[in-house]
Design an enzyme around this catalytic site. Structure first.
Site, short mmCIF file in Angstrom:
data_model
loop_
_atom_site.label_atom_id
_atom_site.label_comp_id
_atom_site.label_asym_id
_atom_site.label_seq_id
_atom_site.Cartn_x
_atom_site.Cartn_y
_atom_site.Cartn_z
N VAL A 72 37.98 68.44 -5.16
CA VAL A 72 36.81 68.90 -4.41
C VAL A 72 35.57 68.12 -4.85
O VAL A 72 34.78 67.65 -4.02
CB VAL A 72 36.60 70.42 -4.60
CG1 VAL A 72 35.30 70.86 -3.92
CG2 VAL A 72 37.77 71.18 -4.03
N PRO A 115 34.76 67.20 -18.22
CA PRO A 115 35.58 66.65 -19.32
C PRO A 115 36.67 65.71 -18.81
O PRO A 115 37.00 64.71 -19.46
CB PRO A 115 36.18 67.89 -20.00
CG PRO A 115 35.31 69.02 -19.57
CD PRO A 115 34.81 68.68 -18.21
N PRO A 118 42.53 52.26 38.57
CA PRO A 118 42.71 52.13 40.02
C PRO A 118 41.86 53.07 40.86
O PRO A 118 41.90 53.00 42.08
CB PRO A 118 44.20 52.45 40.20
CG PRO A 118 44.51 53.37 39.08
CD PRO A 118 43.69 52.88 37.92
N ASP A 170 31.23 48.66 40.96
CA ASP A 170 32.05 48.10 42.02
C ASP A 170 32.36 49.17 43.07
O ASP A 170 32.19 50.38 42.84
CB ASP A 170 33.38 47.60 41.46
CG ASP A 170 33.28 46.14 41.01
OD1 ASP A 170 32.24 45.52 41.24
OD2 ASP A 170 34.25 45.64 40.40
N LYS A 176 32.11 44.70 46.49
CA LYS A 176 32.55 43.65 47.41
C LYS A 176 33.74 44.17 48.22
O LYS A 176 34.51 45.00 47.77
CB LYS A 176 32.99 42.39 46.65
CG LYS A 176 31.94 41.82 45.72
CD LYS A 176 32.53 40.69 44.89
CE LYS A 176 31.53 40.14 43.89
NZ LYS A 176 32.11 39.09 43.03
N GLY A 233 36.78 48.15 38.96
CA GLY A 233 38.10 48.69 39.23
C GLY A 233 39.16 47.91 38.47
O GLY A 233 39.00 46.73 38.18
N ASP A 235 41.24 46.17 35.74
CA ASP A 235 40.93 45.57 34.45
C ASP A 235 39.97 44.41 34.68
O ASP A 235 40.15 43.62 35.61
CB ASP A 235 42.22 45.05 33.80
CG ASP A 235 41.96 44.48 32.41
OD1 ASP A 235 42.24 45.18 31.43
OD2 ASP A 235 41.47 43.34 32.31
N THR A 290 45.25 48.12 34.98
CA THR A 290 45.19 47.23 36.13
C THR A 290 45.94 47.82 37.32
O THR A 290 47.04 48.37 37.18
CB THR A 290 45.73 45.83 35.80
OG1 THR A 290 45.76 45.05 37.00
CG2 THR A 290 47.13 45.89 35.22
N MET A 340 44.71 42.20 47.03
CA MET A 340 43.78 41.76 48.09
C MET A 340 44.53 40.93 49.14
O MET A 340 44.03 39.92 49.63
CB MET A 340 42.62 40.95 47.49
CG MET A 340 41.78 41.75 46.50
SD MET A 340 40.55 40.76 45.62
CE MET A 340 41.60 39.90 44.44
N GLY A 385 45.93 53.87 45.92
CA GLY A 385 46.77 54.43 44.86
C GLY A 385 46.07 55.48 44.04
O GLY A 385 44.92 55.32 43.63
#
Length: 423
Positions: free
Chosen positions: A26, A46, A178, A201, A223, A254, A256, A284, A330, A359
């Site tokens: 302790v 001691p 995702p 994003d 985008k 989104g 990775d 990812t 994409m 997803g």
């Protein structure tokens, strides 16, 4: 002593002499905490543990190898008793009380003038919890609060900027996964909760933006295929400009940041401009979105490798075999051309293809066909981005695959045995 008698505070002991009476486990723990606070620690006992003896030998603390004396309190700001002998601890506490020195009595918490809380540190926040003199209860609560801070469930964000003029902020490139809010990493969630500015994003965990404090600025730079309202160079400039103002900036992406996400360019630009940047990997979509439809990118006996490309890239270098999975990101707009390119490279037209839209989101939809039919199917049902396209025998595993796609014994097939095909 009732809990209402406690006045919570924190002691700043840097450079101040403190006394620990006792040399057991302790005392060792308490001495460490006092050393971490910068106190000048003297241990009187001691016998002492090996760690305490080592610390004394290295000059981190002073060890007096003897019994306690009242004059050990001379000049001391704070005392911790931990001898394991109630009579000795009581004597030390009484001497400290007489000299108006705060003392923690490890033998009797009810009679102790001060309590040592359960402590944890997250970033520059120190959590100290007292729980009515019940140390295990205090530790359990401390751990729960620390976990909530670490995970971003509690607000860790600073509301005061650093005092120094011209202080530098930072940038964190956070992969949000995702889109499902539960698939961001703990580290990513924590950094998002600390952010002053979020550069967001279109994809990723959008629901988390609603949980940000009202004064957190969200800059939208999303985008879509063929439409980039905020060019990449402008995004790079925003990250650096906001960090130079002293802000903690999170670039919420989104998937990775380093998987077809241009995170490498953003990190490089920050470093070139002297801005500290951290990259937090994300789940990812190339792997997670197929999994949402029950499609593994590799599977024993069906595929032992995979390639991830965009639908805008040339596919001539990708292995044209059903046992090598191709994941297109994409790729909806170029799906017909991509299918034709793979077929011309030798990939059989009956190779299974799965398309997973949105997803993990409520509107998720799965379309399954073959290399020869999938483009027509996609047009017929109006497949749209965001979508991940998976090409290869692994699609047979999906519970959404039609029965005539499935191979009864695929789980027992070895890579060197011919696969059973059904049309």
């Amino acid at each position: 002593m009732a809990i209402q008698d406690i006045y919570p505070t924190a002691l700043r002991l840097l450079g101040r002499p403190v006394l620990v009476v006792g040399g057991g486990s302790v005392a060792q723990r308490r001495a460490k905490g006092l050393l971490d606070a910068g106190a000048k620690v003297t241990v009187v006992a001691p016998v002492a543990t090996e760690i305490l003896r080592t610390q004394a030998a290295s000059g981190l603390l002073t060890w007096e190898a003897r019994e306690y004396r009242t004059d050990d309190l001379d000049g001391v700001w704070f005392v911790q008793t931990a001898t394991g002998t109630a009579a000795v601890d009581t004597r030390v506490a009484a001497d400290a009380e007489a000299q108006r020195i705060w003392c923690v009595n490890a033998s009797d918490h009810e009679a102790s003038a001060a309590w040592t809380p359960a402590v944890a540190e997250v970033d520059d926040v120190k959590i100290a919890i007292n729980a009515g003199g019940d140390p295990r209860r205090a530790m359990a609560l401390r751990n729960a609060v620390a976990t909530a801070l670490e995970s971003g469930d509690l607000p860790l964000r600073r509301h005061r900027k650093a005092d120094s003029a011209g202080s530098m902020g930072s940038v964190a490139l956070v992969g949000g996964g995702p889109g499902d809010s539960g698939l961001i990493t703990v580290r990513g969630r924590r950094l998002l909760g600390q952010a002053d500015v979020v550069v967001a994003d279109r994809l990723g965990p959008r629901g988390l933006l609603k949980e940000l404090a009202p004064d957190v600025r969200v800059i939208e730079v999303g985008k879509t295929p063929g439409h980039h309202p905020v060019p990449q160079l402008e995004i790079n400039r925003i990250l650096v400009e906001e960090a130079l103002k002293g802000n903690r900036v999170v670039r919420l992406k989104g998937g990775d940041p380093y998987v077809l996400g241009r995170g490498g360019e953003e990190a490089e630009f920050c470093r070139q401009n002297g801005v500290e940047v951290e990259v937090v990997s994300g789940v990812t979509s190339a792997i997670s979105v197929p999994a949402a439809a029950g499609i593994p990118v590799t599977h024993r006996g069906l595929a032992k490798g995979f390639s991830v490309v965009t639908g805008h890239e040339e596919l001539s270098e990708v292995p044209a075999r059903p046992d090598h999975t191709v994941v297109l990101l994409m790729g909806v707009a170029q799906l017909r051309d991509s299918a034709a390119a793979l077929a011309s490279s030798g990939l059989p037209l009956d190779t299974p293809v799965g398309i997973v839209e949105n997803g993990y989101l409520p509107e998720q939809r799965v379309t399954i066909g073959t290399l020869g039919s999938i483009a027509d199917q996609a047009e017929a049902v109006g497949v749209a981005n965001p979508a991940v396209i998976v090409i290869g025998d692994v699609v047979r595993v999906s519970p959404f695959a039609p029965e005539h796609f499935k191979t009864a014994d695929y789980s027992t097939i070895t890579p060197n045995r011919p696969r059973v095909r059904t049309n």
